[in-house]
Design a protein around this motif. Structure first.
Motif, PDB file in Angstrom:
ATOM      1  N   GLU A  35       0.733  -1.587  -0.167  1.00  0.00           N
ATOM      2  CA  GLU A  35      -0.031  -0.042   0.037  1.00  0.00           C
ATOM      3  C   GLU A  35       0.666   1.107  -0.162  1.00  0.00           C
ATOM      4  O   GLU A  35       1.576   1.122   0.789  1.00  0.00           O
ATOM      5  CB  GLU A  35      -1.152  -0.315   0.899  1.00  0.00           C
ATOM      6  CG  GLU A  35      -2.184  -1.077   1.226  1.00  0.00           C
ATOM      7  CD  GLU A  35      -3.371  -1.299   2.370  1.00  0.00           C
ATOM      8  OE1 GLU A  35      -3.674  -1.905   1.857  1.00  0.00           O
ATOM      9  OE2 GLU A  35      -2.650  -0.594   3.141  1.00  0.00           O
ATOM     10  N   ILE A  36       0.744   2.037  -1.309  1.00  0.00           N
ATOM     11  CA  ILE A  36       1.383   3.575  -1.374  1.00  0.00           C
ATOM     12  C   ILE A  36       0.337   4.335  -1.195  1.00  0.00           C
ATOM     13  O   ILE A  36      -0.985   4.432  -1.525  1.00  0.00           O
ATOM     14  CB  ILE A  36       2.159   3.331  -2.468  1.00  0.00           C
ATOM     15  CG1 ILE A  36       3.432   2.348  -2.643  1.00  0.00           C
ATOM     16  CG2 ILE A  36       2.897   5.315  -2.726  1.00  0.00           C
ATOM     17  CD1 ILE A  36       3.219   2.299  -4.246  1.00  0.00           C
ATOM     18  N   VAL A  57       5.010   4.268   2.434  1.00  0.00           N
ATOM     19  CA  VAL A  57       4.964   2.625   1.942  1.00  0.00           C
ATOM     20  C   VAL A  57       4.442   1.890   2.935  1.00  0.00           C
ATOM     21  O   VAL A  57       4.902   2.184   3.861  1.00  0.00           O
ATOM     22  CB  VAL A  57       6.139   2.458   0.956  1.00  0.00           C
ATOM     23  CG1 VAL A  57       5.577   0.176   0.883  1.00  0.00           C
ATOM     24  CG2 VAL A  57       6.482   2.702  -0.008  1.00  0.00           C
ATOM     25  N   ASN A  58       3.157   1.039   3.181  1.00  0.00           N
ATOM     26  CA  ASN A  58       2.983   0.884   4.628  1.00  0.00           C
ATOM     27  C   ASN A  58       2.753   1.310   5.762  1.00  0.00           C
ATOM     28  O   ASN A  58       3.065   0.694   6.625  1.00  0.00           O
ATOM     29  CB  ASN A  58       3.379  -0.704   4.262  1.00  0.00           C
ATOM     30  CG  ASN A  58       3.128  -1.544   3.226  1.00  0.00           C
ATOM     31  OD1 ASN A  58       2.248  -1.383   2.386  1.00  0.00           O
ATOM     32  ND2 ASN A  58       3.501  -2.648   2.838  1.00  0.00           N
ATOM     33  N   GLY A  59       2.148   2.722   5.561  1.00  0.00           N
ATOM     34  CA  GLY A  59       2.024   3.442   6.741  1.00  0.00           C
ATOM     35  C   GLY A  59       3.492   3.985   6.871  1.00  0.00           C
ATOM     36  O   GLY A  59       3.904   4.934   7.734  1.00  0.00           O
ATOM     37  N   LEU A  60       4.806   4.050   6.583  1.00  0.00           N
ATOM     38  CA  LEU A  60       5.914   4.542   7.108  1.00  0.00           C
ATOM     39  C   LEU A  60       6.234   5.491   5.727  1.00  0.00           C
ATOM     40  O   LEU A  60       6.658   5.151   4.501  1.00  0.00           O
ATOM     41  CB  LEU A  60       6.750   3.340   6.403  1.00  0.00           C
ATOM     42  CG  LEU A  60       6.801   2.644   7.399  1.00  0.00           C
ATOM     43  CD1 LEU A  60       8.426   1.082   7.102  1.00  0.00           C
ATOM     44  CD2 LEU A  60       7.327   2.738   9.163  1.00  0.00           C
ATOM     45  N   CYS A  82       9.549  -0.424  -1.753  1.00  0.00           N
ATOM     46  CA  CYS A  82       8.679  -1.894  -2.567  1.00  0.00           C
ATOM     47  C   CYS A  82       9.713  -2.852  -3.398  1.00  0.00           C
ATOM     48  O   CYS A  82       7.890  -4.287  -3.560  1.00  0.00           O
ATOM     49  CB  CYS A  82       8.865  -0.638  -4.044  1.00  0.00           C
ATOM     50  SG  CYS A  82       7.639   0.631  -2.419  1.00  0.00           S
ATOM     51  N   ARG A  83      10.826  -2.833  -2.937  1.00  0.00           N
ATOM     52  CA  ARG A  83      11.445  -4.414  -3.450  1.00  0.00           C
ATOM     53  C   ARG A  83      10.912  -6.268  -3.774  1.00  0.00           C
ATOM     54  O   ARG A  83      10.679  -7.039  -4.116  1.00  0.00           O
ATOM     55  CB  ARG A  83      12.476  -4.498  -3.736  1.00  0.00           C
ATOM     56  CG  ARG A  83      13.515  -5.420  -4.780  1.00  0.00           C
ATOM     57  CD  ARG A  83      13.676  -4.823  -6.123  1.00  0.00           C
ATOM     58  NE  ARG A  83      14.182  -4.004  -7.186  1.00  0.00           N
ATOM     59  CZ  ARG A  83      13.583  -3.780  -8.527  1.00  0.00           C
ATOM     60  NH1 ARG A  83      13.546  -4.900  -8.789  1.00  0.00           N
ATOM     61  NH2 ARG A  83      15.188  -2.679  -8.379  1.00  0.00           N
ATOM     62  N   PRO A  84      10.839  -5.638  -2.205  1.00  0.00           N
ATOM     63  CA  PRO A  84      10.283  -7.104  -1.768  1.00  0.00           C
ATOM     64  C   PRO A  84       9.284  -6.897  -2.083  1.00  0.00           C
ATOM     65  O   PRO A  84       7.589  -8.583  -2.202  1.00  0.00           O
ATOM     66  CB  PRO A  84      10.358  -7.039   0.029  1.00  0.00           C
ATOM     67  CG  PRO A  84      11.368  -6.161   0.227  1.00  0.00           C
ATOM     68  CD  PRO A  84      11.493  -5.330  -1.155  1.00  0.00           C
ATOM     69  N   HIS A  85       8.431  -6.503  -2.335  1.00  0.00           N
ATOM     70  CA  HIS A  85       6.625  -7.426  -3.076  1.00  0.00           C
ATOM     71  C   HIS A  85       6.641  -6.516  -4.247  1.00  0.00           C
ATOM     72  O   HIS A  85       5.377  -6.576  -4.854  1.00  0.00           O
ATOM     73  CB  HIS A  85       5.970  -5.620  -2.125  1.00  0.00           C
ATOM     74  CG  HIS A  85       6.473  -5.213  -1.073  1.00  0.00           C
ATOM     75  ND1 HIS A  85       5.572  -6.474  -0.328  1.00  0.00           N
ATOM     76  CD2 HIS A  85       7.029  -4.652  -0.265  1.00  0.00           C
ATOM     77  CE1 HIS A  85       6.056  -6.007   1.222  1.00  0.00           C
ATOM     78  NE2 HIS A  85       6.740  -5.483   1.145  1.00  0.00           N
ATOM     79  N   ILE A 110      -0.291  -4.161  -5.736  1.00  0.00           N
ATOM     80  CA  ILE A 110       0.309  -3.227  -5.328  1.00  0.00           C
ATOM     81  C   ILE A 110      -1.045  -2.035  -5.595  1.00  0.00           C
ATOM     82  O   ILE A 110      -2.009  -2.002  -6.311  1.00  0.00           O
ATOM     83  CB  ILE A 110       1.320  -2.129  -6.373  1.00  0.00           C
ATOM     84  CG1 ILE A 110       2.504  -3.072  -6.143  1.00  0.00           C
ATOM     85  CG2 ILE A 110       1.182  -0.619  -5.895  1.00  0.00           C
ATOM     86  CD1 ILE A 110       3.255  -2.600  -7.099  1.00  0.00           C
ATOM     87  N   GLN A 111      -1.650  -1.088  -4.435  1.00  0.00           N
ATOM     88  CA  GLN A 111      -2.211  -0.253  -4.452  1.00  0.00           C
ATOM     89  C   GLN A 111      -1.663   1.275  -4.074  1.00  0.00           C
ATOM     90  O   GLN A 111      -1.463   1.403  -2.981  1.00  0.00           O
ATOM     91  CB  GLN A 111      -3.857  -0.753  -2.915  1.00  0.00           C
ATOM     92  CG  GLN A 111      -5.057   0.621  -2.714  1.00  0.00           C
ATOM     93  CD  GLN A 111      -5.939   0.118  -4.330  1.00  0.00           C
ATOM     94  OE1 GLN A 111      -5.657  -1.536  -4.479  1.00  0.00           O
ATOM     95  NE2 GLN A 111      -6.716   0.447  -3.961  1.00  0.00           N
TER      96      GLN A 111
END
Length: 148
Positions: free
Chosen positions: A3-4, A22-25, A116-119, A124-125
């Motif tokens: 999640e972005i 990215v994912n809240g960070l 993002c690379r690990p995902h 992706i949203q």
């Protein structure tokens, strides 16, 4: 799912600056064109949620491309750049913004890619929130219509 979120917070005469998470960070700052009623290559992305995927066929070897942007909007991406003139309806990343420029785009892009690379192979949203500004000010009624 990755999640972005791009939270638009500041307006300049021809652009919008925000924060990217990215994912809240928190990862970096963003720069987009101002709201031009969703005109292709001239406007920021309308507020809302969009699917996205990783592209590896461009010269930088990695970037995020949005799907389903309303209107005739295709090829909307998150990528490196410094000036509004380098934006064709996309989102630039950097470490900080000043009127008409985003700084240290390469460093911010590396941070974004690392987050993002690990995902890369997952869904992706990308969510756009915050202000929606024209060069003449906030266009609240248009934003409210888009969010309805």
């Amino acid at each position: 799912m990755l999640e972005i979120e791009i939270d638009r917070k500041q307006s300049f005469s021809n652009s919008l600056a925000g924060d990217l998470f990215v994912n809240g960070l928190y990862i970096c700052r963003t720069l987009e064109l101002a709201w031009w009623w969703n005109e292709n290559d001239l406007s920021c992305v309308p507020p809302g949620n969009y699917s996205a995927f990783i592209r590896t066929d461009k010269k930088d070897g990695w970037r995020i491309q949005l799907s389903g942007v309303p209107g005739s909007r295709t090829g909307v991406q998150i990528h490196i750049g410094n000036y509004p003139k380098e934006i064709k309806g996309c989102v630039l990343v950097g470490e900080y913004c000043t009127p008409g420029m985003i700084w240290h785009s390469g460093k911010a892009y590396q941070k974004l890619e690392a987050a993002c690379r690990p995902h890369d192979k997952t869904q992706i949203q990308v969510r756009f929130t915050g202000i929606l500004m024209t060069p003449w000010g906030d266009y609240k009624s248009q934003r409210d219509q888009l969010l309805a």
